[in-house]
Write a protein that holds these residues in place. Structure first.
Motif, PDB file in Angstrom:
ATOM      1  N   UNK A   1       0.867  -0.912  -0.159  1.00 43.51           N
ATOM      2  CA  UNK A   1      -0.100   0.050  -0.128  1.00 43.51           C
ATOM      3  C   UNK A   1       0.886   1.237  -0.117  1.00 43.51           C
ATOM      4  N   UNK A   2       1.976   1.242   0.829  1.00 43.06           N
ATOM      5  CA  UNK A   2       2.541   2.660   1.043  1.00 43.06           C
ATOM      6  C   UNK A   2       3.339   2.671  -0.274  1.00 43.06           C
ATOM      7  N   UNK A   3       3.911   1.670  -0.981  1.00 40.01           N
ATOM      8  CA  UNK A   3       4.649   1.664  -2.234  1.00 40.01           C
ATOM      9  C   UNK A   3       3.597   2.201  -3.549  1.00 40.01           C
ATOM     10  N   UNK A   4       2.414   1.739  -3.457  1.00 39.20           N
ATOM     11  CA  UNK A   4       1.500   2.378  -4.430  1.00 39.20           C
ATOM     12  C   UNK A   4       1.109   3.716  -4.153  1.00 39.20           C
ATOM     13  N   UNK A   5       0.837   4.053  -2.895  1.00 38.49           N
ATOM     14  CA  UNK A   5       0.696   5.364  -2.761  1.00 38.49           C
ATOM     15  C   UNK A   5       1.662   6.383  -3.296  1.00 38.49           C
ATOM     16  N   UNK A   6       2.681   6.161  -2.840  1.00 42.23           N
ATOM     17  CA  UNK A   6       4.056   6.843  -3.345  1.00 42.23           C
ATOM     18  C   UNK A   6       4.130   6.917  -4.800  1.00 42.23           C
ATOM     19  N   UNK A   7       3.841   5.783  -5.424  1.00 43.95           N
ATOM     20  CA  UNK A   7       3.901   5.812  -6.896  1.00 43.95           C
ATOM     21  C   UNK A   7       2.727   6.579  -7.607  1.00 43.95           C
ATOM     22  N   UNK A   8       1.538   6.805  -6.672  1.00 46.28           N
ATOM     23  CA  UNK A   8       0.403   7.600  -7.487  1.00 46.28           C
ATOM     24  C   UNK A   8       0.900   8.931  -7.201  1.00 46.28           C
ATOM     25  N   UNK A   9       1.629   9.295  -6.277  1.00 53.37           N
ATOM     26  CA  UNK A   9       1.971  10.694  -6.182  1.00 53.37           C
ATOM     27  C   UNK A   9       1.535  11.449  -4.899  1.00 53.37           C
ATOM     28  N   UNK A  10       0.953  10.402  -4.006  1.00 53.19           N
ATOM     29  CA  UNK A  10       0.684  10.973  -2.517  1.00 53.19           C
ATOM     30  C   UNK A  10       1.986  11.591  -1.871  1.00 53.19           C
TER      31      UNK A  10
ATOM     32  N   UNK B   1       1.919  11.886   1.568  1.00 60.26           N
ATOM     33  CA  UNK B   1       1.897  11.471   2.956  1.00 60.26           C
ATOM     34  C   UNK B   1       0.655  10.410   3.253  1.00 60.26           C
ATOM     35  N   UNK B   2       0.749   9.784   4.216  1.00 59.21           N
ATOM     36  CA  UNK B   2      -0.259   8.746   4.606  1.00 59.21           C
ATOM     37  C   UNK B   2      -0.483   8.877   6.180  1.00 59.21           C
ATOM     38  N   UNK B   3      -1.729   8.475   6.546  1.00 60.48           N
ATOM     39  CA  UNK B   3      -2.203   8.594   7.926  1.00 60.48           C
ATOM     40  C   UNK B   3      -1.970   7.091   8.344  1.00 60.48           C
ATOM     41  N   UNK B   4      -1.236   7.083   9.486  1.00 63.14           N
ATOM     42  CA  UNK B   4      -1.071   5.798  10.079  1.00 63.14           C
ATOM     43  C   UNK B   4      -2.055   5.868  11.364  1.00 63.14           C
ATOM     44  N   UNK B   5      -3.269   4.869  11.314  1.00 56.35           N
ATOM     45  CA  UNK B   5      -4.348   5.238  12.401  1.00 56.35           C
ATOM     46  C   UNK B   5      -4.677   3.800  12.792  1.00 56.35           C
ATOM     47  N   UNK B   6      -5.297   3.542  13.915  1.00 59.19           N
ATOM     48  CA  UNK B   6      -5.974   2.500  14.394  1.00 59.19           C
ATOM     49  C   UNK B   6      -7.342   2.948  14.913  1.00 59.19           C
ATOM     50  N   UNK B   7      -7.852   3.782  14.124  1.00 54.64           N
ATOM     51  CA  UNK B   7      -9.433   4.175  14.540  1.00 54.64           C
ATOM     52  C   UNK B   7     -10.427   3.092  14.740  1.00 54.64           C
TER      53      UNK B   7
ATOM     54  N   UNK C   1       4.693   0.589  11.183  1.00 58.98           N
ATOM     55  CA  UNK C   1       4.206   1.155  10.035  1.00 58.98           C
ATOM     56  C   UNK C   1       4.581   2.849   9.884  1.00 58.98           C
ATOM     57  N   UNK C   2       4.870   3.301  10.915  1.00 60.55           N
ATOM     58  CA  UNK C   2       5.319   4.694  10.564  1.00 60.55           C
ATOM     59  C   UNK C   2       6.929   4.842   9.973  1.00 60.55           C
ATOM     60  N   UNK C   3       7.525   3.783  10.615  1.00 60.46           N
ATOM     61  CA  UNK C   3       8.857   3.547   9.840  1.00 60.46           C
ATOM     62  C   UNK C   3       8.740   3.009   8.418  1.00 60.46           C
ATOM     63  N   UNK C   4       7.867   2.257   8.307  1.00 60.82           N
ATOM     64  CA  UNK C   4       7.796   1.492   6.963  1.00 60.82           C
ATOM     65  C   UNK C   4       7.557   2.543   5.991  1.00 60.82           C
ATOM     66  N   UNK C   5       6.337   3.229   6.054  1.00 63.44           N
ATOM     67  CA  UNK C   5       6.020   4.366   5.210  1.00 63.44           C
ATOM     68  C   UNK C   5       7.088   5.511   4.846  1.00 63.44           C
ATOM     69  N   UNK C   6       7.760   5.866   6.046  1.00 67.79           N
ATOM     70  CA  UNK C   6       8.776   6.787   5.938  1.00 67.79           C
ATOM     71  C   UNK C   6      10.082   5.998   5.099  1.00 67.79           C
TER      72      UNK C   6
ATOM     73  N   UNK D   1       9.652   4.271   2.340  1.00 63.51           N
ATOM     74  CA  UNK D   1       9.389   4.448   1.170  1.00 63.51           C
ATOM     75  C   UNK D   1       9.375   6.065   0.452  1.00 63.51           C
ATOM     76  N   UNK D   2       9.658   6.842   1.514  1.00 64.85           N
ATOM     77  CA  UNK D   2       9.556   8.113   1.071  1.00 64.85           C
ATOM     78  C   UNK D   2       8.004   9.027   1.500  1.00 64.85           C
ATOM     79  N   UNK D   3       7.537   8.495   1.960  1.00 61.27           N
ATOM     80  CA  UNK D   3       6.315   9.487   2.518  1.00 61.27           C
ATOM     81  C   UNK D   3       6.246   9.939   3.837  1.00 61.27           C
TER      82      UNK D   3
END
Length: 260
Positions: free
Chosen positions: A102-111, A113-119, A131-136, A138-140
């Protein structure tokens, strides 16, 4: 300071100044709940200068074509607006073991940033930090959320919420979003003591507060000034900017202070 309105109508009327974009604080985060291209164009025509970040909310992006999502992201970028994907459907990705993809696809689409939540998903603090470290990686940029939907009791231990914020920041989160439910939504009264307790420990610029009603917006701006970062709906952007500039619901003293 420039008020950022020199090219707007009636420039001889003085109002409270605001730094132009890109701003580092006093951010307006606008929730995009799946609006189409025409509505987006109307919004940007009137309000682009006052939106810092577009939050693609409620997981609506999962129901859009990649082409539409790319075009929307590109349009926001053209207006100087960053884009982040809210956590609803990304929590499903976590439960399905698809977070890295998901993080890699979000970055490829041009996003941006992402939200890391457990709402809504059950997730440990250690999982969220991973997850915060994983997203970071990939450059998000990461906005971590504190809070639970449809539950008020998550605010009962401010010590634990503060521990969460500390952990998110240590893991690399850029800012922490404070969920409105349980603070200003679905409560008998606005929990101002809880919010003040958070800001007593963390700089207000490091937090983003959801504020989807006028009373909450007024309270945040009145207490923390224009450095407060607020998450609002698309139809509230201009109302919030007027409030930040001393015109809406703050009285004549806000206007007098801007003259000079």
């Amino acid at each position: 300071m420039s008020n950022g309105l020199e090219n707007k109508a009636f420039p001889f009327i003085h109002i409270v100044p605001r730094p132009p974009k890109p701003r580092q604080a006093g951010l307006t985060v606008m929730a995009d709940r799946g609006m189409g291209s025409h509505r987006l164009e109307d919004l940007l025509e009137t309000s682009a200068d006052y939106i810092d970040i577009a939050k693609m909310g409620i997981g609506g992006w999962r129901l859009m074509s990649e082409d539409l999502l790319r075009r929307k992201i590109d349009r926001y970028h053209a207006s100087g607006i960053k884009v982040f994907l809210a956590g609803d459907a990304s929590e499903a990705a976590f439960l399905q073991g698809q977070s890295q993809r998901f993080f890699e696809a979000a970055k490829a689409l041009g996003a941006d940033a992402v939200e890391v939540s457990s709402a809504q998903a059950i997730m440990s603090l250690a999982d969220k930090c991973k997850l915060i470290r994983m997203a970071s990686d990939v450059g998000l940029t990461v906005i971590a959320e504190a809070g639970q939907k449809a539950r008020e009791d998550w605010t009962e231990s401010i010590a634990y919420v503060l521990r969460q914020i500390d952990a998110y920041r240590a893991a690399g989160a850029w800012k922490v979003l404070i969920q409105a439910e349980g603070v200003s939504e679905d409560v008998d009264r606005f929990k101002s003591e809880f919010v003040l307790g958070l800001v007593a420990r963390h700089d207000v610029e490091d937090l983003i507060f959801q504020a989807k009603d006028a009373h909450a917006q007024l309270w945040y701006v009145s207490n923390f000034g224009n450095v407060v970062n607020l998450d609002v709906d698309d139809h509230q952007v201009l109302d919030l900017e007027l409030l930040r500039r001393g015109i809406r619901k703050r009285g004549i003293f806000g206007l007098l202070g801007a003259i000079g």
